[in-house]
Enzyme design. Structure first.
Site, mmCIF file in Angstrom:
data_model
loop_
_atom_site.group_PDB
_atom_site.id
_atom_site.type_symbol
_atom_site.label_atom_id
_atom_site.label_comp_id
_atom_site.label_asym_id
_atom_site.label_seq_id
_atom_site.Cartn_x
_atom_site.Cartn_y
_atom_site.Cartn_z
ATOM 1 N N ASP A 164 0.829 -1.205 0.000
ATOM 2 C CA ASP A 164 0.000 0.000 0.000
ATOM 3 C C ASP A 164 0.867 1.260 0.000
ATOM 4 O O ASP A 164 2.013 1.243 0.446
ATOM 5 C CB ASP A 164 -0.920 -0.023 1.232
ATOM 6 C CG ASP A 164 -2.080 0.937 1.092
ATOM 7 O OD1 ASP A 164 -2.373 1.377 -0.040
ATOM 8 O OD2 ASP A 164 -2.700 1.267 2.126
ATOM 9 N N ASN B 88 -10.726 -2.812 -5.719
ATOM 10 C CA ASN B 88 -9.973 -1.782 -6.447
ATOM 11 C C ASN B 88 -10.613 -1.389 -7.781
ATOM 12 O O ASN B 88 -10.234 -0.373 -8.376
ATOM 13 C CB ASN B 88 -8.507 -2.205 -6.652
ATOM 14 C CG ASN B 88 -7.672 -2.129 -5.389
ATOM 15 O OD1 ASN B 88 -6.757 -2.916 -5.183
ATOM 16 N ND2 ASN B 88 -7.963 -1.175 -4.505
#
Ligand code: IPE
Ligand code: IPE
Ligand code: MG
Length: 239
Positions: free
Chosen positions: A16, A64
């Site tokens: 991330d 996502n």
């Protein structure tokens, strides 16, 4: 990824912070994703040096797809380009490429490159790099439950015979050992639907470093932290 044995056989990473890495440099988010993709091989190499056999990277979640189409498109192109350019390195390192997730929904170019590289590296024995792509822990358990239900319906397995091992055998890759350690970069304190079944007893390590900057030194810090943990698995501490 297996030169000398490590206490961590399987390391999983939630990669991330690519977007924030880019924002801090006044760059487009996609530049962060590019820098993130460039870090994958470095960390894979570090794992190899540290004796970690399995490396699993969360590259694209089932959630996502909510991102702007241009960002999703750039991520899929990066996946394709990563495989296209890095396949020789995977071969040189003797690493087997593997993937978990709902791969059928990936765009053709990325999916075909991925499947080709998985096939081309299938006999490599130096380590396993698993990319979690269009992956969600809930999706994985849902897909497993569906397949199991079908087998029960067809009489291949009796309801009374369903155990934890049975359910595990329906996961995307039942051969993958549970990760001893899960790292999340960039400081968020959450799992974000990663490996829900497999990380039941994993040790967690959160690094404040953004994924493109996460290097071998940071990885070593995580392994040192892991080394100081007392893993009890519900039992009592060893003396
Ligand atoms: C991780 O970086 C990569 C993917 C989720 C594909 P992010 O894009 O989530 O970066 P931040 O969290 O916005 O900084
Ligand atoms: C988790 O990161 C998914 C990947 C690293 C592929 P996200 O950036 O998507 O997670 P949230 O939205 O912060 O929970
Ligand atoms: Mg993020």
């Amino acid at each position: 990824m297996s030169e000398k044995p490590s206490a961590v056989q399987h390391l999983a990473i939630i990669m991330d912070g690519n977007g924030r890495w880019a924002q801090r440099r006044d760059l487009e988010r996609t530049a962060g994703h590019k820098a993130g993709a460039d870090n994958v091989l470095r960390i894979m190499q570090a794992c190899r040096e540290l004796g970690i056999k399995y490396l699993t990277l969360y590259a694209f979640s089932t959630e996502n797809w909510k991102r702007p189409a241009a960002e999703v498109g750039a991520l899929m192109k990066l996946l394709h380009d990563f495989i296209f350019h890095k396949l020789p390195d995977l071969q040189k390192e003797n690493v087997r490429l593997n993937a978990i997730g709902r791969l059928d929904a990936l765009p053709d170019a990325a999916r075909l490159a991925l499947l080709g590289a998985i096939k081309a590296t299938r006999n490599n024995t130096g380590g396993v790099l698993t990319l979690a792509l269009n992956y969600g822990g809930r999706a994985e358990l849902t897909d497993a439950a569906k397949k199991l239900a079908q087998d029960v319906k067809q009489g291949k397995i009796a309801v009374e015979d369903v155990t934890e091992d049975t359910l595990k055998s329906y996961l995307y890759d039942p051969e993958l050992p549970d990760p001893e350690l899960v790292i999340r970069t960039s400081g968020e304190l959450r799992i974000s639907n990663f490996l829900l079944w497999q990380m039941a007893y994993s040790e967690l390590y959160i690094s404040d470093v953004m994924w493109p900057d996460f290097d071998k030194k940071e990885l070593q810090k995580a392994l040192d932290s892991f080394g100081s943990r007392n893993r009890r698995f519900g039992g009592i501490a060893a003396k």
